[in-house]
Design an enzyme around this catalytic site. Structure first.
Site, PDB file in Angstrom:
ATOM      1  N   ASP A   1       4.361   4.227 -10.669  1.00 34.61           N
ATOM      2  CA  ASP A   1       4.102   5.232  -9.627  1.00 34.61           C
ATOM      3  C   ASP A   1       4.460   6.597 -10.215  1.00 34.61           C
ATOM      4  OD1 ASP A   1       3.561   6.324  -7.034  1.00 34.61           O
ATOM      5  OD2 ASP A   1       5.706   6.411  -6.649  1.00 34.61           O
ATOM      6  N   SER A   2       4.089   7.653  -9.494  1.00 35.94           N
ATOM      7  CA  SER A   2       4.462   8.994  -9.929  1.00 35.94           C
ATOM      8  C   SER A   2       5.983   9.188  -9.850  1.00 35.94           C
ATOM      9  CB  SER A   2       3.800  10.027  -9.029  1.00 35.94           C
ATOM     10  OG  SER A   2       4.286   9.884  -7.710  1.00 35.94           O
TER      11      SER A   2
ATOM     12  N   GLY B   1       0.132  14.124  -6.375  1.00 34.13           N
ATOM     13  CA  GLY B   1      -0.822  14.415  -5.290  1.00 34.13           C
ATOM     14  C   GLY B   1      -1.551  15.749  -5.379  1.00 34.13           C
TER      15      GLY B   1
ATOM     16  N   CYS C   1       0.705   3.154  -6.480  1.00 44.15           N
ATOM     17  CA  CYS C   1       0.518   4.563  -6.127  1.00 44.15           C
ATOM     18  C   CYS C   1      -0.913   4.721  -5.611  1.00 44.15           C
ATOM     19  CB  CYS C   1       0.739   5.417  -7.371  1.00 44.15           C
ATOM     20  SG  CYS C   1       0.400   7.167  -7.123  1.00 44.15           S
TER      21      CYS C   1
ATOM     22  N   GLU D   1      11.265  12.910  -2.905  1.00 40.33           N
ATOM     23  CA  GLU D   1      11.816  12.858  -4.272  1.00 40.33           C
ATOM     24  C   GLU D   1      13.163  13.602  -4.348  1.00 40.33           C
ATOM     25  OE1 GLU D   1      10.844  11.405  -7.293  1.00 40.33           O
ATOM     26  OE2 GLU D   1       9.216  10.333  -6.295  1.00 40.33           O
TER      27      GLU D   1
ATOM     28  N   CYS E   1       0.390   6.297   1.100  1.00 37.91           N
ATOM     29  CA  CYS E   1       1.168   6.803  -0.037  1.00 37.91           C
ATOM     30  C   CYS E   1       2.413   5.937  -0.075  1.00 37.91           C
ATOM     31  CB  CYS E   1       1.535   8.271   0.178  1.00 37.91           C
ATOM     32  SG  CYS E   1       2.721   8.889  -1.044  1.00 37.91           S
ATOM     33  N   THR E   2       2.741   5.431  -1.260  1.00 39.29           N
ATOM     34  CA  THR E   2       3.866   4.484  -1.331  1.00 39.29           C
ATOM     35  C   THR E   2       5.229   5.162  -1.145  1.00 39.29           C
ATOM     36  OG1 THR E   2       3.740   4.620  -3.746  1.00 39.29           O
ATOM     37  CG2 THR E   2       2.655   2.735  -2.688  1.00 39.29           C
ATOM     38  N   HIS E   3       5.244   6.490  -1.129  1.00 38.18           N
ATOM     39  CA  HIS E   3       6.499   7.173  -0.796  1.00 38.18           C
ATOM     40  C   HIS E   3       6.792   7.104   0.712  1.00 38.18           C
ATOM     41  CE1 HIS E   3       6.235   9.006  -4.789  1.00 38.18           C
ATOM     42  NE2 HIS E   3       7.422   9.574  -4.602  1.00 38.18           N
TER      43      HIS E   3
HETATM   44  N1  DGL Z   1       3.419   7.281  -4.294  1.00 35.86           N
HETATM   45  C1  DGL Z   1       2.271   8.105  -4.598  1.00 35.86           C
HETATM   46  C2  DGL Z   1       1.088   7.644  -3.754  1.00 35.86           C
HETATM   47  O1  DGL Z   1       1.100   6.535  -3.266  1.00 35.86           O
HETATM   48  C3  DGL Z   1       2.692   9.528  -4.453  1.00 35.86           C
HETATM   49  C4  DGL Z   1       1.822  10.513  -5.060  1.00 35.86           C
HETATM   50  C5  DGL Z   1       2.455  11.814  -5.493  1.00 35.86           C
HETATM   51  O2  DGL Z   1       3.184  11.816  -6.464  1.00 35.86           O
HETATM   52  O3  DGL Z   1       2.107  12.855  -4.915  1.00 35.86           O
HETATM   53  O4  DGL Z   1       0.100   8.331  -3.600  1.00 35.86           O
END
Ligand code: DGL
Length: 270
Positions: A10-11, A43, A73, A154, A187-189
């Site tokens: 992921d990011s 993103g 992600c 984050e 979004c996984t966040h």
């Molecule tokens: N977890 C990422 C997603 O699902 C986050 C993207 C980001 O870094 O902006 O899109």
């Protein structure tokens, strides 16, 4: 049967929200997770930049002899899934958008108004609308980009007034205007703020892409007869910046037991 590890990336810390589901569902599987915390968020970045970053991470995971790559992600799934599959045709690569769209298609009532919240890139790609509509043309699908969520998460700004105001800023009008009943966390966040969202909008039914990633991994491994029979070594969590929220999440995931997880720093640019 295949006892090699599964690679996740992921990011940043968002993809880690999938890991407890995977550990619970598939306790024999060994995980190597890469979080690009030094360069998150993805993103707001261009598709070319996201492709470049994703390729570096996929290469890193491939060098660790993973049997499968899971793009935990949505932003990368929306922009790079087909590209990475072309670069690495010999390894199964799965994203999170199709599995989540399948769950939406199974769970939502006829004609329901479905909201998708995600990063700007994911929303711009239209990937959720296309996949959901292909399966369930009767559903109304509306999307909203929420670019401030990932940087705040984050930073560990989750359970406080700043986050609550940000949620209301993005969702009050969006949910009201379209009379949204089902909300996809695209979004996984975002599962990290789902309790906050539900506290403000308790009527919503939430569908999380993080949980669906774990189901998709199980399905794919079974289909390919690649499940592991035993896990002999620790899981590995790697980040391009060992930020405090990343370390806290690993601590939470491994319930403080050192023997479960090894943590490393890795600079992709070296
Ligand atoms: N977890 C990422 C997603 O699902 C986050 C993207 C980001 O870094 O902006 O899109």
């Amino acid at each position: 049967m295949d006892n090699r590890p599964i690679g996740f990336f992921d990011s940043g810390i968002g993809g880690l929200t999938s890991i407890p589901y995977v550990m619970k569902k598939l306790p024999e599987e060994r995980i190597i997770f890469f979080g690009d915390t030094a360069r998150a968020p993805y993103g707001p970045k261009s598709a070319d930049t996201i492709q470049h970053f994703s390729l570096q991470i996929a290469h890193f995971l491939k060098n660790h002899n993973v049997k499968m790559i899971v793009i935990a992600c949505n932003t990368v799934s929306a922009t790079c899934l087909e590209y990475l599959r072309r670069v690495y045709p010999d390894i199964p690569i799965i994203g999170v958008i199709s599995p989540t769209a399948r769950v939406v298609s199974k769970r939502c009532a006829p004609g329901a108004s479905v909201g998708v919240i995600a990063t700007s890139v994911t929303v711009k790609s239209g990937a959720y609308e296309k996949k959901i509509k292909a399966l369930r043309p009767d559903l109304q699908v509306h999307s909203a980009a929420c670019p401030a969520f990932v940087p705040l998460i984050e930073e560990g700004i989750i359970d406080n007034e700043i986050m609550r105001l940000t949620i209301k800023y993005y969702l009050d009008e969006f949910l009201r205007r379209y009379d949204i009943t089902d909300l996809v966390l695209g979004c996984t966040h975002y599962p990290l703020i789902s309790d906050e969202i539900l506290r403000i909008y308790p009527h919503l039914r939430i569908i999380s892409s993080s949980m669906e990633a774990a189901n998709a991994v199980e399905l794919e491994l079974k289909k390919r007869d690649m499940l592991s029979s035993a896990r002999s070594e620790n899981h590995i969590f790697v980040a391009s910046d060992l930020s405090a929220p990343f370390l806290q999440m690993i601590h939470r995931i491994s319930e403080g037991k050192k023997e479960i997880a090894d943590i490393h720093f890795y600079n992709l640019d070296l």
